[in-house]
Design a protein around this motif. Structure first.
Motif, mmCIF file in Angstrom:
data_model
loop_
_atom_site.group_PDB
_atom_site.id
_atom_site.type_symbol
_atom_site.label_atom_id
_atom_site.label_comp_id
_atom_site.label_asym_id
_atom_site.label_seq_id
_atom_site.Cartn_x
_atom_site.Cartn_y
_atom_site.Cartn_z
ATOM 1 N N ALA A 216 47.229 33.037 115.833
ATOM 2 C CA ALA A 216 47.709 31.924 115.260
ATOM 3 C C ALA A 216 47.442 31.516 113.884
ATOM 4 O O ALA A 216 46.347 31.656 113.520
ATOM 5 N N TRP A 217 48.406 31.467 113.010
ATOM 6 C CA TRP A 217 48.363 31.175 111.913
ATOM 7 C C TRP A 217 48.651 29.458 111.215
ATOM 8 O O TRP A 217 50.059 28.908 111.910
ATOM 9 N N THR A 218 48.284 29.126 110.196
ATOM 10 C CA THR A 218 48.639 27.752 109.733
ATOM 11 C C THR A 218 49.735 28.339 108.535
ATOM 12 O O THR A 218 49.644 29.360 108.298
ATOM 13 N N THR A 219 50.421 27.390 107.927
ATOM 14 C CA THR A 219 51.155 27.585 107.062
ATOM 15 C C THR A 219 50.530 28.345 105.919
ATOM 16 O O THR A 219 50.891 29.321 105.084
ATOM 17 N N GLN A 220 49.555 27.704 105.340
ATOM 18 C CA GLN A 220 48.730 28.056 104.375
ATOM 19 C C GLN A 220 48.139 29.289 104.273
ATOM 20 O O GLN A 220 48.214 30.216 103.368
ATOM 21 N N GLU A 221 47.688 29.795 105.346
ATOM 22 C CA GLU A 221 47.208 31.078 105.866
ATOM 23 C C GLU A 221 48.235 32.467 105.539
ATOM 24 O O GLU A 221 48.067 33.418 105.460
ATOM 25 N N VAL A 222 49.491 31.820 106.104
ATOM 26 C CA VAL A 222 50.893 32.753 106.012
ATOM 27 C C VAL A 222 50.969 32.939 104.358
ATOM 28 O O VAL A 222 51.175 34.220 104.133
ATOM 29 N N ILE A 223 50.841 31.930 103.838
ATOM 30 C CA ILE A 223 51.098 32.234 102.181
ATOM 31 C C ILE A 223 50.120 33.133 101.613
ATOM 32 O O ILE A 223 50.204 33.928 100.743
ATOM 33 N N THR A 224 48.767 32.725 102.040
ATOM 34 C CA THR A 224 47.549 33.414 101.519
ATOM 35 C C THR A 224 47.786 34.927 101.699
ATOM 36 O O THR A 224 47.372 35.746 100.918
#
Length: 322
Positions: A216-224
């Motif tokens: 499960a990913w947060t938006t910020q983790e996807v961007i990183t």
């Protein structure tokens, strides 16, 4: 069909919503596995020729016009329902009234199995119109007496490609958020593959399965992740959750709705400390699937990066990038 006449082949399926992100993967998988695929498609200015090119049969009908439905079900064994309404339509017209009509027709026509895609945790958020409708449709399908499988989904990896991966690779700006929501995105090809495994397993009839990706990913983790794989910083505009409640930015990854009222209700859920995920161990065991065969978000983005580099610089650069 259950009545007298020519037996219906178990390989005869009707895909409803075949032109969508998930629907087209269902069609491709079904054709690859030797199914006789019929696609219910609404009459449209741009015909769905790609479905015919793949080898499917296209029939025109409209869930908002119940009288057009029965003819599409003649000779069909299984209905796979991936459909959802268009952004400009009232949410109830297709996702409730249309589905009720489809399920009733399927029952009357003697359809042997019905697969319905729902949303994870839809039973816990009656304040969100589409989630409530999905939950009510689940109950209606159960009460219909049709042999069925309900598959609840968390989110599609494909939505992240256009929202983050491609813009970052092309050095364009992207929207970010500080929302803590985590979503276990799954590749639509995996959803399609697992769907047909479930379809062939008689022990799964009548069950509710939830499909979630490996993490499960947060938006910020996807961007990183995109930044790390691309080797460059993204031009990110971070929007506070309070602002996002009044925009459409938080619901694109579900690809369920663009309805304004529903979008606002969705944002209340998606800006909370919610996790759209579930442990898949039991489901993998039930389906006989190895978790190592499930595509990860890193693999999706890495493959896209290599393809992007190859298109710009040539095949040799892909080898260097690896």
């Amino acid at each position: 069909m259950s009545g007298p006449g020519t037996p219906v082949r178990p390989t005869s399926i009707l895909v409803v919503g075949a032109t969508g992100t998930l629907g087209r993967q269902i069609v491709r998988r079904a054709l690859d596995e030797g199914y006789d695929v019929r696609c219910l498609v609404r009459p449209r200015p741009a015909p769905a020729d790609f479905l015919r090119d793949w080898g499917a049969t296209v029939v025109n009908a409209d869930l908002s016009k119940p009288e057009t439905i029965p003819a599409t079900l003649v000779g069909v064994h299984t209905v796979i329902d991936c459909a959802t309404g268009r952004p400009e339509e009232p949410i109830k017209m297709v996702d409730w009234e249309g589905k009720v009509a489809l399920i009733q027709c399927a029952k009357a026509m003697g359809i042997q199995k019905y697969v319905f895609y729902s949303i994870h945790n839809c039973d816990k958020h009656p304040e969100v119109p589409l989630m409530e409708i999905k939950y009510c449709t689940e109950k209606f399908l159960k009460d219909s007496g049709l042999t069925h499988i309900i598959i609840r989904l968390c989110g599609f990896m494909q939505g992240l490609i256009g929202q983050y991966a491609v813009p970052i690779l092309e050095e364009k700006s992207v929207w970010g958020t500080d929302a803590p929501t985590r979503i276990a995105y799954m590749d639509t090809q995996d959803i399609a593959r697992l769907t047909f495994i479930a379809l062939r397993n008689e022990n799964i009839s009548g069950k509710i399965l939830t499909f979630a990706g490996p993490r499960a990913w947060t938006t910020q983790e996807v961007i990183t992740l995109c930044e790390r794989l691309a080797g460059q910083d993204a031009n990110v505009t971070t929007v506070p959750v309070s602002v996002l409640r009044f925009t459409r930015q938080l619901t694109w990854f579900f690809e369920w709705t663009n309805d304004v009222a529903d979008r606002l209700a969705f944002s209340e859920v998606l800006t909370s400390d919610t996790v759209f995920s579930v442990l898949m161990t039991e489901t993998y065991n039930l389906l006989g699937v190895d978790s190592k065969d499930i595509i990860t978000l890193r693999e999706i983005f890495a493959g896209l990066l290599h393809k992007h580099i190859e298109e710009i610089e040539g095949p040799e650069s892909t080898i260097k990038a690896e």
